[in-house]
Design a protein around this motif. Structure first.
Motif, short mmCIF file in Angstrom:
data_model
loop_
_atom_site.label_atom_id
_atom_site.label_comp_id
_atom_site.label_asym_id
_atom_site.label_seq_id
_atom_site.Cartn_x
_atom_site.Cartn_y
_atom_site.Cartn_z
N THR A 168 1.85 6.53 37.96
CA THR A 168 1.54 7.84 37.40
C THR A 168 2.75 8.38 36.65
O THR A 168 3.89 8.21 37.10
CB THR A 168 1.16 8.82 38.52
N SER A 169 2.49 9.03 35.52
CA SER A 169 3.56 9.66 34.75
C SER A 169 3.30 11.15 34.65
O SER A 169 2.19 11.57 34.27
CB SER A 169 3.64 9.06 33.34
N LEU A 170 4.31 11.92 35.01
CA LEU A 170 4.23 13.34 34.74
C LEU A 170 4.40 13.57 33.23
O LEU A 170 4.78 12.66 32.50
CB LEU A 170 5.29 14.09 35.52
N TRP A 189 -7.08 18.70 31.48
CA TRP A 189 -7.31 18.38 30.07
C TRP A 189 -6.10 18.73 29.20
O TRP A 189 -5.68 17.97 28.33
CB TRP A 189 -8.56 19.11 29.58
N GLU A 190 -5.54 19.90 29.46
CA GLU A 190 -4.41 20.36 28.64
C GLU A 190 -3.19 19.44 28.78
O GLU A 190 -2.53 19.15 27.78
CB GLU A 190 -4.05 21.80 29.03
N GLN A 191 -2.93 18.97 29.99
CA GLN A 191 -1.74 18.12 30.15
C GLN A 191 -2.05 16.66 29.86
O GLN A 191 -1.17 15.93 29.41
CB GLN A 191 -1.16 18.27 31.57
N ALA A 192 -3.27 16.22 30.10
CA ALA A 192 -3.60 14.82 29.82
C ALA A 192 -3.58 14.56 28.32
O ALA A 192 -3.04 13.55 27.86
CB ALA A 192 -4.96 14.47 30.41
N PHE A 193 -4.16 15.48 27.55
CA PHE A 193 -4.27 15.30 26.09
C PHE A 193 -3.21 16.10 25.33
O PHE A 193 -3.20 16.08 24.09
CB PHE A 193 -5.66 15.69 25.62
N GLU A 194 -2.33 16.81 26.08
CA GLU A 194 -1.23 17.57 25.49
C GLU A 194 -1.75 18.51 24.39
O GLU A 194 -1.33 18.47 23.24
CB GLU A 194 -0.16 16.63 24.93
N CYS A 195 -2.70 19.32 24.83
CA CYS A 195 -3.29 20.32 23.91
C CYS A 195 -3.47 21.62 24.68
O CYS A 195 -3.07 21.72 25.84
CB CYS A 195 -4.61 19.81 23.34
N GLY A 196 -4.04 22.61 24.08
CA GLY A 196 -4.23 23.89 24.75
C GLY A 196 -5.54 24.55 24.39
O GLY A 196 -6.12 24.29 23.33
N LEU A 199 -6.95 7.65 26.97
CA LEU A 199 -5.69 7.98 27.63
C LEU A 199 -5.01 6.71 28.14
O LEU A 199 -5.68 5.78 28.60
CB LEU A 199 -5.94 8.92 28.82
N PRO A 200 -3.68 6.65 28.07
CA PRO A 200 -2.98 5.49 28.64
C PRO A 200 -3.14 5.46 30.16
O PRO A 200 -3.38 6.50 30.81
CB PRO A 200 -1.52 5.72 28.24
N GLY A 201 -2.98 4.28 30.72
CA GLY A 201 -3.22 4.11 32.14
C GLY A 201 -2.29 4.91 33.03
O GLY A 201 -2.66 5.28 34.15
N ASN A 202 -1.07 5.21 32.55
CA ASN A 202 -0.16 5.99 33.39
C ASN A 202 -0.47 7.48 33.35
O ASN A 202 0.14 8.27 34.06
CB ASN A 202 1.30 5.74 32.99
N VAL A 203 -1.45 7.87 32.52
CA VAL A 203 -1.92 9.26 32.49
C VAL A 203 -3.24 9.38 33.23
O VAL A 203 -3.45 10.29 34.05
CB VAL A 203 -2.06 9.76 31.04
N PHE A 204 -4.16 8.45 32.95
CA PHE A 204 -5.45 8.46 33.63
C PHE A 204 -6.05 7.06 33.54
O PHE A 204 -6.06 6.45 32.47
CB PHE A 204 -6.40 9.49 33.00
N GLU A 205 -6.53 6.58 34.67
CA GLU A 205 -7.13 5.24 34.71
C GLU A 205 -8.65 5.36 34.77
O GLU A 205 -9.20 6.18 35.53
CB GLU A 205 -6.63 4.46 35.93
#
Length: 839
Positions: free
Chosen positions: A291-293, A342-349, A367-373
């Motif tokens: 997992t990546s913050l 959603w906001e942090q996974a896709f870096e939007c608001g 999404l990359p695997g370290n964000v969501f599998e």
């Protein structure tokens, strides 16, 4: 961007007849991932979302959806769920909300039969699970933990939770078997400074040494907190340098999450002069997820390429990925997590926030695997099974209600008015197969009966990754199938060039060497010393060298045993042929001398000093030469007793003849003195008596030898390194040396008498020739003893044959060559008149 306020409700609620509670760990703050007691309003730090953990929420929702759509399970009963985050308001606050009326926070108050809480699934970390257990234990509500196994100090104490993870002891056993399989005996250990970490360290201390595994270094790490983050990071720099400088290539990381490891591996980017990262095999504990913050997504994860971890045995759940792809999460108003995710996974608001605007058309699969599998992770699989476990327990209650009107703990069971504590009775004996065919049941400690998969992490250059199952640990399998792993399926870090990594303190000692411990170092550190003479080692890293079986000997490199070849002094080898030719030559020469003497038997030279003794001596010498042939060839039952006895008796006769001839010379001279009484001793009778008596004594000694301990064929395994020497065992060494000693006594007597008589006046005084002959004879046999004792194998036999031939040849040459010269080449000197004239 602080998005969460105290008044915000972070929950996901779906109504139903029976409610399954959920406590997940999704919302966190920078620098502290494990605070579960304090509500968020006591912090003013920036919040982050553990985006991969959102799958835990969806897994619970997916399982409930499947059950509600499956009329074979809980017909006429609808399951609902109520999921809270463990951090936003604290674990204890979240669980008390679950135990209250759904619309307001009133603990211990309940009305109606809708939304009845029957069980709680949570949490991810041991601390969370512990706080849940304290509260739920009071209310006797069943708790199914889906993360790291929770253990109480008193395991005999009744507890309300069920671990969806097998006993941690199995994981520790799998870790040991993994290290032993790859022969990684020199490992580094990094463990979290927690209760579970303490137990893990104690296990290492107890088990690793018993299995000949050493710890290169052991370090404890604390949770990163904002207040002392730089102090902790400075300590991690030291840890990083130790790990990279260590020659331990296998590093065990024990923690419930990967964030500290991510920080550790990112340190070279923060400080110059840090040791360059090296390829290591990271071995991680159960259910570790990559997992990546938000701030870690740009961090390189290639250093984890080839890592190994343990996961609860699972298979892909059909329909889950389709559920993720088709469900419009943003339209699910009951889901209080989705917007933050959603906001942090896709870096939007949303809501006109600055920066990129969320459109709602983003796809999870992008999404990359370290964000969501998209594939169901281990924790999500545990949640999925936990929901089904509750459903099957409820179905069991419903079945008893309809068929038997069951009484549980003195009360009639009513599925619509079920008390949470009544569920324990049915969960304990639960056993069912889930949708992928895996059997789900609990042991007497309320821990899942299951094994572990061994996972290999394959990291691609674009920062995506793939988990590959390369083995498994099945505690319920037969002993030879408990641990299986496929080496060829493992992808190692690129620095190992796809060859099996080694993790040892000292390079292996090759065959032909053994280990010697280094002073002051752990037992895994040793020096390699070559095997001593006569020993071997056929495997690597042996503690000692061993002797070969008697019929084998160590190879040149002392890494194996070779079969010894049988050997003996034979007629087919140069040494045997040479000795045989020499013995035959001298025997033929003796026969020629005997023939010459027989031809000239009436001449004075031949008749001098007892002609019959001369003939007897020549015949015995002839037999002495021929007896040497008995020593050549493979020892047999007949030849072994014969060779020594024949040689000793014949030689005794020869030496007795020499003694008799010498005494004849002395007595003949003494008889010429006027008035001497020695005349009666002069004659053939005395000589015959000497020869017979001396020979009979030797014959008696030989008879005793044959009767008591006769020589016999034997095989000498040890004298010669590469040979099995076929020889004649003398039987009794004492008797052997008695025979030689008696011959020596006769020889010394003959030499002494001949030496004293060497200057007696006579026309042809034989005593001086006998003196020289006995000097040669004694010299040969005195040299024989040390030469015989210092020789080995067939060369001992060769020494004895040479001594026989040499000593016999000495007698023949010194006594008879002068006579033969006169008889053959100076016949005029062999006349009575000439002899009388000289007298």
């Amino acid at each position: 961007m602080s998005w969460i306020g105290y008044s915000d409700v972070i929950e996901y609620f779906q109504p139903g007849d029976l409610i399954i509670g959920g406590i997940v760990s999704l919302i966190s703050i920078t620098g502290d991932m494990n605070n579960f007691r304090q509500p968020y309003d006591s912090w003013n730090d920036e919040t982050v979302v553990l985006t991969n953990n959102y799958q835990h929420v969806l897994a619970l929702a997916f399982a409930v959806k499947e059950i509600n759509e499956n009329h074979q399970i809980l017909p006429n009963v609808t399951l609902g769920f109520h999921i809270y985050d463990s951090f936003a308001k604290g674990t204890c606050h979240a669980i008390m909300v679950l135990l209250s009326q759904q619309t307001r926070f009133i603990p211990n108050y309940k009305c109606g039969i809708q939304n009845n809480l029957v069980a709680v699934i949570g949490g991810l970390y041991p601390d969370t699970s512990f706080y849940l257990a304290m509260v739920l234990g009071t209310y006797k509500v069943s708790q199914l933990t889906y993360g790291s196994a929770l253990h109480l100090n008193d395991e005999n104490e009744p507890h309300p939770f069920y671990n969806m993870v097998p006993n941690e002891g199995y994981q520790q056993m799998g870790l040991l078997l993994l290290l032993l399989h790859f022969r990684w005996t020199w490992v580094g250990v990094i463990a979290k400074d927690s209760i579970n970490g303490d137990k893990f360290v104690k296990m290492i201390a107890a088990q690793f040494t018993l299995r000949a595994i050493c710890v290169a270094f052991l370090r404890r790490v604390k949770t990163l907190k904002r207040s002392d983050i730089w102090h902790l990071i400075n300590g991690m720099f030291e840890l990083y340098n130790i790990a990279m400088k260590s020659n331990a290539n296998a590093l065990i990381f024990y923690d419930e999450n990967i964030f500290i490891l991510r920080w550790l591996l990112y340190l070279p980017e923060l400080q110059e002069g840090t040791v360059e990262p090296k390829g290591k095999v990271w071995i991680m504990t159960i259910e570790m997820e990559l997992t990546s913050l938000l701030y870690q997504r740009s961090w390189d994860i290639q250093v984890l390429h080839g890592a190994l971890s343990f996961s609860v045995h699972s298979n892909e759940v059909l329909g889950f990925q389709h559920f993720l792809q088709t469900k419009n999460l943003l339209l699910t108003k009951e889901d209080g997590f989705v917007h933050y995710f959603w906001e942090q996974a896709f870096e939007c608001g949303f809501d006109n926030k600055p920066g990129k605007i969320c459109t709602g058309t983003e796809k999870l699969e992008d999404l990359p695997g370290n964000v969501f599998e998209m594939s169901m992770t281990g924790h999500s699989y545990n949640i999925y099974n936990a929901v089904y476990a509750v459903a099957h327990a409820l179905e069991a209650i419903q079945s008893y209600q309809s068929k038997h009107k069951a009484m549980v703990d003195g009360r009639r069971v009513n599925i619509q008015d079920l008390q949470p504590w009544q569920l324990h009775h049915f969960l304990e004996g639960l056993s069912f197969n889930n949708s992928v065919g895996a059997e789900i049941s609990f042991d007497r400690n309320r821990e899942l009966r299951a094994g572990f998969d061994i996972i290999n992490w394959v990291i691609f250059p674009n920062q995506s990754f793939h988990r590959v199952k390369v083995g498994k640990l099945d505690p319920q399998a037969p002993p030879d199938q408990v641990f299986t792993i496929h080496n060829e399926a493992i992808t190692w870090h690129k620095s190992f060039n796809q060859s099996l990594p080694r993790s040892v303190c000292t390079d292996s000692c090759h065959p032909g060497y053994s280990k010697r411990k280094q002073e002051g170092e752990p037992f895994c550190c040793y020096d390699c010393i070559s095997c001593p003479e006569g020993k071997f080692s056929s495997q690597k890293d042996t503690d000692d060298c061993y002797k070969c079986p008697e019929d084998q000997y160590p190879s040149k490199d002392q890494d194996s045993c070779l079969f010894k070849h049988k050997t003996f002094l034979s007629y087919e080898e140069p040494l045997g042929i040479s000795l045989a030719v020499l013995a035959v030559f001298f025997s033929m020469f003796t026969a020629l001398v005997l023939g010459t003497f027989l031809k000239h038997h009436d001449t004075p030279i031949v008749k001098a000093n007892n002609r019959n003794l001369t003939y007897t001596l020549l015949v015995s010498l002839l037999l002495c030469f021929l007896s040497a042939l008995l020593f050549i060839g493979q020892p047999e039952k007949m030849t072994c007793p014969l060779r020594q006895t024949a040689f000793s008796i014949i030689f005794s006769i020869a030496v007795s003849c020499v003694l008799a001839k010498t005494l004849t010379v002395v007595l003949a001279f003494m008889a010429t003195i006027p008035g001497s009484r020695m005349r009666k001793w002069v004659g053939s009778r005395m000589a015959t008596s000497i020869v017979l008596s001396c020979s009979l004594i030797q014959t008696g000694i030989c008879a005793v030898w044959l009767v008591t301990s006769s020589p016999f064929p034997d095989a000498d395994m040890n004298s010669v390194k590469e040979e099995i020497v076929l020889e004649c065992n003398e039987g009794s060494v004492t008797m052997f040396y008695c025979v030689l000693g008696y011959m020596g006594l006769l020889a010394i007597a003959s030499f002494t008498v001949a030496f004293l008589a060497r200057k007696l006046p006579d026309s042809f005084n034989e005593a001086k020739f006998i003196t020289f002959s006995m000097l040669v004879f004694c010299s040969v046999w005195l040299s024989f003893v040390p030469a015989y004792l210092s020789s080995k194998g067939k060369y001992m036999v060769a020494v004895e044959i040479f001594s026989i031939v040499a000593s016999s040849g000495g007698l023949l040459a010194c006594i008879f060559l002068p006579k033969c010269y006169i008889v053959v080449f100076q016949p005029k000197l062999n006349m009575r008149e000439q002899i009388m004239r000289k007298r």
